[in-house]
Design an enzyme around this catalytic site. Sequence first.
Site, short mmCIF file in Angstrom:
data_model
loop_
_atom_site.label_atom_id
_atom_site.label_comp_id
_atom_site.label_asym_id
_atom_site.label_seq_id
_atom_site.Cartn_x
_atom_site.Cartn_y
_atom_site.Cartn_z
N ASP A 86 -4.97 3.60 -0.79
CA ASP A 86 -4.16 2.37 -0.64
C ASP A 86 -3.84 1.88 -2.04
OD1 ASP A 86 -3.08 -0.20 0.36
OD2 ASP A 86 -4.07 0.39 2.21
N HIS B 162 1.94 1.49 1.14
CA HIS B 162 0.57 1.31 0.62
C HIS B 162 0.22 2.39 -0.40
CE1 HIS B 162 -0.87 -2.00 3.21
NE2 HIS B 162 -0.07 -1.49 4.12
N GLU C 135 3.49 -0.58 7.45
CA GLU C 135 3.92 -1.62 6.52
C GLU C 135 4.68 -1.12 5.30
OE1 GLU C 135 0.78 -5.16 7.29
OE2 GLU C 135 -0.01 -3.54 6.06
C1 ACM Z 1 -2.75 -2.25 9.34
O1 ACM Z 1 -3.56 -3.14 9.65
N1 ACM Z 1 -1.86 -2.46 8.39
C2 ACM Z 1 -2.76 -0.97 10.00
#
Ligand code: ACM
Length: 657
Positions: A161, A238, A297
Amino acid sequence: MKKILSILLLAAVGMMAWAQTGPEILIPKPVSSVILKGSAPSGLPVKEITGSKSFRKAVKDLPDYAAQEAYLLTVGIKGIKIEALGPEGLFRGRQSLEYLRSMAGENGRIACCEIFDYPRFRHRGLMFDLSRHFYGKEFIFKELDAMARLKMNVLHLHLTDDAGWRIQIDAFPRLASYAAWRPQPLWADWDKNGHLCAEEGSPLAFGGYLSKDDAREIVAYASERHITVIPEIELPGHSLEVLRAYPELACLDKDGKPVFTSDLCPGNDLVIDTYKKILDEVMEIFPSAFIHIGGDEAEMNSWRECPRCQARMKAHGLPDTDALQSWLIRQFDAYLASKGRRLLGWDEIMQGGLAPGAAVMSWRGTSHGIKAAAAGHDVIMSPTSWCYINRNQDNPIAGGGFAGGYLPLEKVYSYNPTDGFDDTYHLLGLQGNLWAEHIPSVEHLEFMAFPRAFALAEIGWTPQALRNYDDFRGRAVILADYMRSLGYNTFDLHSECGDRPQSREIIHHLAEGCPVKYITPFSPKYPAEKEASLTNALQGGWTYVEDHWQGFEGDMDVVIDLGDVKKVTFVGGYFLSCLDAWVGLPARIEVCLSEDGVNFTESAKVMNQSVAPEKGSSYNLLGAFFQAVPARYIRFKAFLSGRIHEDWIFIDEIIVK
Ligand code: ACM
Ligand code: ZN
């Protein structure tokens, strides 16, 4: 003397209760347990039998995954027996027996019984986020032991991440030597200071990574406990840490320079080649059928400007950035399939069309999972409202840190993964996710994980019809106490406070039900009950994300109309702080009173004397007293402190007396 005797007697009864135990204490609750006559010493020899004709017959109608984990544990006066099809079932049966033995103690007794047991779902998982805080590998062994006790069978490791890459990849050494390190030990400080990486070995480098040997050790340790480790390698969102190490994987701006968002560039073939090589090495370490590629995201903003992304979209007739993401995911779906593996991703991978072989982890509510299953894709449910155990489980004043949501044990337990599904054929199970932005230590991680993981384990294993919260909670108290004796820092259920007491009461006052005019608007993200919110006599719960807390992104300024002129002696607002979420306490409030709504004659300014705590939340009433001033209109203003990262004001009620 009589009193002393009765105390001794009580103590003896207590000890006897401790010294004999039975299947009624097990978590997860078994499918069936029959208490037989008598009790057996806990140290009796154990006979293990696999594949007997009678056992095969007993499990013949179960789905294969359930049959493989099924066991029959018989505690008799003369001996203990575990039957199963093979090693997996035997292992699960041993977990039940070991717990009964531990609770009985060395010289204690176990009620004679017959336990026939198997799981409801095939996927009973927990996710640890190693990126936001890296605690080394040792704790994973300890948590795998806990998972085994709970008969959980999947450990999902969020290995990459923005805040740190956590797995050695030989082909791309800077992932470990640079992307795995940052100048701040705490995620929150890293988040406030430019999201930077650091060179391994430099004086200010915090973090680390799992070597391939570490990861193999984890896989082997898990495998001995019949737990599968699913690695997650995030793409395309991410991924800032990857771009810091390899900027050539970023989108380009109009001057041809790399753009450091969190997103990889799906227009760049090098991204695809790089990640295929990374996944090759990941697959070499992790034998799991599923490889998790993240997919959540992605910001997608850089893709709209990037010439490579635009060229990719044109070449493949992709109408929008969702379709571009979908195209990218399909490349990896096909690649993993060609290696005999399956792609698993967060539910955003459905945007723009789901890749043919992909399985979905449904986190943004349940609807995505339900939809994917109906379309023939396997799904794992981890909806935030029940499964995000990074949320606070109790009073955030007492501990637990960040209050980005309130998810008590009872709420977790109330989840039934099949709710909303017409057909559960593709529903593989459920998973708890423990995101670690605000979890800097293993002690804190365990505090958040347990006992809520007990609830997730029981949801995943025990038939819905047998589940009952009161019964479960009693067992959870016993297990949590026991786990604390083993050195796990479980949240102490004895001290559970429950909902915020104020949120259960109605507070009557002069402005109750009165209309409120907003000079500054409330945030549409946190409207609570909109215009009714500040005078509805209802207070909020522990966290700002709950009902009744209204958010202002900046100073607030409202006018209340009392309907008639009334004698006002006090006007105050109830504010919440949560600095981790950039919710501050106002530095001051200002209250002005008027009889006609035009001339505000009386006013008071009150400086806030309280400072918002660095961790957790605080709840503060800030108000001004008046000497029975006649007023119909009340203007109420609250001003931010001006300190950095105190950007929000949250208020649940303005009371007038
Ligand atoms: C997440 O909580 N962004 C998978
Ligand atoms: Zn691009």
